[in-house]
Design an enzyme around this catalytic site. Structure first.
Site, mmCIF file in Angstrom:
data_model
loop_
_atom_site.group_PDB
_atom_site.id
_atom_site.type_symbol
_atom_site.label_atom_id
_atom_site.label_comp_id
_atom_site.label_asym_id
_atom_site.label_seq_id
_atom_site.Cartn_x
_atom_site.Cartn_y
_atom_site.Cartn_z
ATOM 1 N N CYS A 128 0.810 -1.224 0.000
ATOM 2 C CA CYS A 128 0.000 0.000 0.000
ATOM 3 C C CYS A 128 0.838 1.267 0.000
ATOM 4 O O CYS A 128 0.290 2.375 -0.007
ATOM 5 C CB CYS A 128 -0.956 -0.012 1.183
ATOM 6 S SG CYS A 128 -1.995 -1.493 1.207
ATOM 7 N N HIS A 155 -2.672 8.094 5.874
ATOM 8 C CA HIS A 155 -2.968 6.743 5.393
ATOM 9 C C HIS A 155 -4.348 6.344 5.901
ATOM 10 O O HIS A 155 -5.139 5.788 5.142
ATOM 11 C CB HIS A 155 -1.895 5.767 5.870
ATOM 12 C CG HIS A 155 -2.084 4.380 5.362
ATOM 13 N ND1 HIS A 155 -2.000 4.065 4.023
ATOM 14 C CD2 HIS A 155 -2.371 3.213 5.996
ATOM 15 C CE1 HIS A 155 -2.211 2.773 3.858
ATOM 16 N NE2 HIS A 155 -2.448 2.238 5.051
ATOM 17 N N GLU A 187 -0.424 5.814 13.412
ATOM 18 C CA GLU A 187 -0.134 6.954 12.545
ATOM 19 C C GLU A 187 -0.397 8.270 13.262
ATOM 20 O O GLU A 187 0.401 9.216 13.171
ATOM 21 C CB GLU A 187 -0.963 6.875 11.272
ATOM 22 C CG GLU A 187 -0.697 8.028 10.316
ATOM 23 C CD GLU A 187 -1.513 7.961 9.049
ATOM 24 O OE1 GLU A 187 -1.152 8.674 8.080
ATOM 25 O OE2 GLU A 187 -2.511 7.204 9.007
ATOM 26 N N LYS A 222 -9.861 7.910 2.512
ATOM 27 C CA LYS A 222 -10.350 6.529 2.445
ATOM 28 C C LYS A 222 -11.756 6.392 3.009
ATOM 29 O O LYS A 222 -12.431 5.391 2.760
ATOM 30 C CB LYS A 222 -9.390 5.584 3.180
ATOM 31 C CG LYS A 222 -8.069 5.348 2.462
ATOM 32 C CD LYS A 222 -7.219 4.329 3.208
ATOM 33 C CE LYS A 222 -5.895 4.062 2.506
ATOM 34 N NZ LYS A 222 -4.948 5.184 2.609
ATOM 35 N N HIS A 253 -10.160 1.638 0.699
ATOM 36 C CA HIS A 253 -8.717 1.423 0.630
ATOM 37 C C HIS A 253 -8.376 0.701 -0.672
ATOM 38 O O HIS A 253 -8.663 -0.486 -0.835
ATOM 39 C CB HIS A 253 -8.264 0.596 1.832
ATOM 40 C CG HIS A 253 -6.779 0.575 2.037
ATOM 41 N ND1 HIS A 253 -5.881 0.881 1.036
ATOM 42 C CD2 HIS A 253 -6.022 0.269 3.134
ATOM 43 C CE1 HIS A 253 -4.649 0.765 1.503
ATOM 44 N NE2 HIS A 253 -4.714 0.402 2.774
ATOM 45 N N PHE A 257 1.486 -3.641 4.076
ATOM 46 C CA PHE A 257 1.866 -4.921 4.661
ATOM 47 C C PHE A 257 3.360 -5.150 4.405
ATOM 48 O O PHE A 257 3.898 -4.768 3.368
ATOM 49 C CB PHE A 257 1.072 -6.056 4.020
ATOM 50 C CG PHE A 257 -0.342 -6.191 4.529
ATOM 51 C CD1 PHE A 257 -0.843 -5.376 5.524
ATOM 52 C CD2 PHE A 257 -1.179 -7.166 4.004
ATOM 53 C CE1 PHE A 257 -2.136 -5.515 5.989
ATOM 54 C CE2 PHE A 257 -2.488 -7.315 4.453
ATOM 55 C CZ PHE A 257 -2.962 -6.494 5.452
#
Length: 407
Positions: A162, A302, A313, A331, A336, A395
């Site tokens: 991502c 994010h 975050e 998002k 996402h 990830f």
């Protein structure tokens, strides 16, 4: 602005918020979630997603060409065409040898691979299409865009989950600075809404299960968030050196001022709760941009709507930037888009700088007590915006941060 600064001269967007830049910006400003029931996921533990609305590839590409491309690649080609046109460039007249393509993805042509695998299991190996090996590999996304546009320069695929969007933009910026190209088409595309992908994410517990209120399922930074809603999308930016853009009288949308990249080296899927590698990436990007934390007016976070990511975050952003910057996670609207998320969010950040407007975080009804930031919710917020950060984490613990500034 220095002559060798790298600037954004074109944008192309396809996402659940809309087809094209104008519709995307209108969609994210609306604060309305694109999440909806997905018939193609019927019977799975999570049967909703964020798909691009009303997208028919034959409206954009010849059917014979489209047939050979996975959906992720189709999205990338259409977004790249829009970005190049937006930059005022004509592929029929440019020197293709000086045009690079750097596009990222998380899943590549997973839809094509799943389809052909099912045919082999059900009907036998002789029914498998030979095209599966030109539709599935991740490198075919930038390769197809290059073929469509006649871009014969460096051609790279960024596959940092991502964080692929910022990785692609940061890499393209380096190619321009090194003199390896004069124009770079950078961004990312993903079309991960397949049954296997979604089943696996559901098994991991990564997805929202808010089936009784799908439109409210993606809710970044909200105390009641329970997971992400997966999307498909493509975002493409045209990058040039400032001197080259100026010489041809191009409109400069923003400057790519800084880039930072790190790895948590902590866990295959969960973020390091200390946030130390994320913090390092953010500080790298600020140093690269020669800006102080107090210079940052806006953060496109994010903000994946997962319990662990959002808090980690938020702590890092507060620790590094304080609470002055206006924060959002788009998002909430788009869901996402995995490998494409960072690319579309970089484009939204460019638009925020241009319009002095921060889109709202959809579905943020009750800010998590651990998120000590000024998160924009309910409606857009206008303010003078000169410098902004966009964060992307994937990830594997891969982190990418871009600093963008107004021209």
């Amino acid at each position: 602005m220095n002559a060798d600064d790298v600037v954004v001269t074109g944008l192309g967007l396809i996402s659940p918020a809309g087809i094209g830049v104008a519709d995307n910006w209108k969609g994210v400003l609306s604060g309305r979630s694109a999440a909806a029931s997905d018939p193609e996921l019927a019977g799975l533990p999570v049967d909703f997603s964020c798909r691009v609305p009303g997208f028919d590839i034959t409206d954009h590409l010849d059917r014979r060409v489209a047939f050979k491309l996975d959906r992720a690649t189709q999205l990338a080609v259409v977004a790249a065409r829009e970005a190049v046109a937006d930059a005022g460039l004509d592929p029929r007249s440019w020197d293709g040898a000086r045009v690079a393509v750097v596009l990222g993805t998380s899943m590549g042509g997973v839809g094509s691979m799943e389809r052909e695998h099912a045919k082999m299991l059900q009907e036998g190996h002789s029914w498998v299409s030979p095209l599966v090996w030109v539709m599935s590999p991740v490198n075919m996304i930038p390769a197809a865009v290059a073929m469509d546009l006649g871009a014969r320069g460096p051609n790279l695929c960024a596959a940092t989950a991502c964080a692929s969007g910022p990785t692609a933009v940061g890499t393209a910026r380096q190619l321009l600075r090194a003199g390896m190209c004069d124009i770079a088409i950078a961004g990312a595309a993903d079309a991960p809404l397949t049954r296997m992908t979604m089943a696996g994410l559901a098994q991991m517990g990564a997805l929202s299960t808010r089936a009784d209120d799908i439109a409210a399922a993606s809710r970044p930074f909200d105390r009641h968030r329970d997971g992400m809603v997966v999307a498909e999308a493509a975002g493409v930016l045209v990058l040039e050196r400032s001197a080259d853009a100026g010489a041809r009288g191009a409109r400069v949308r923003a400057k790519v001022a800084g880039y930072g990249a790190t790895c948590d080296a902590h866990h295959l899927s969960a973020p390091d709760p200390s946030g130390r590698a994320v913090e390092a990436a953010l500080r790298q990007a600020l140093t690269d941009a020669d800006l102080s934390p107090q210079d940052i007016d806006h953060v496109n976070a994010h903000g994946s709507s997962t319990p662990l990511n959002d808090v980690t975050e938020a702590r890092v952003v507060r620790r590094v930037l304080g609470d002055r910057a206006l924060v959002t996670s788009t998002k909430g609207v788009t869901g996402h888009a995995l490998g494409a998320a960072g690319a579309i969010e970089a484009a939204y950040t460019v638009l925020a700088l241009q319009e002095d407007t921060v889109p709202p975080t959809a579905n943020l009804d009750a800010l998590d007590e651990e998120v000590e930031l000024d998160v924009v919710a309910k409606e857009p917020r206008t303010a003078p915006l000169r410098a902004a950060v966009t964060n992307s984490f994937g990830f594997g613990g891969q982190n990418g941060v871009l600093v963008l500034t107004a021209p």
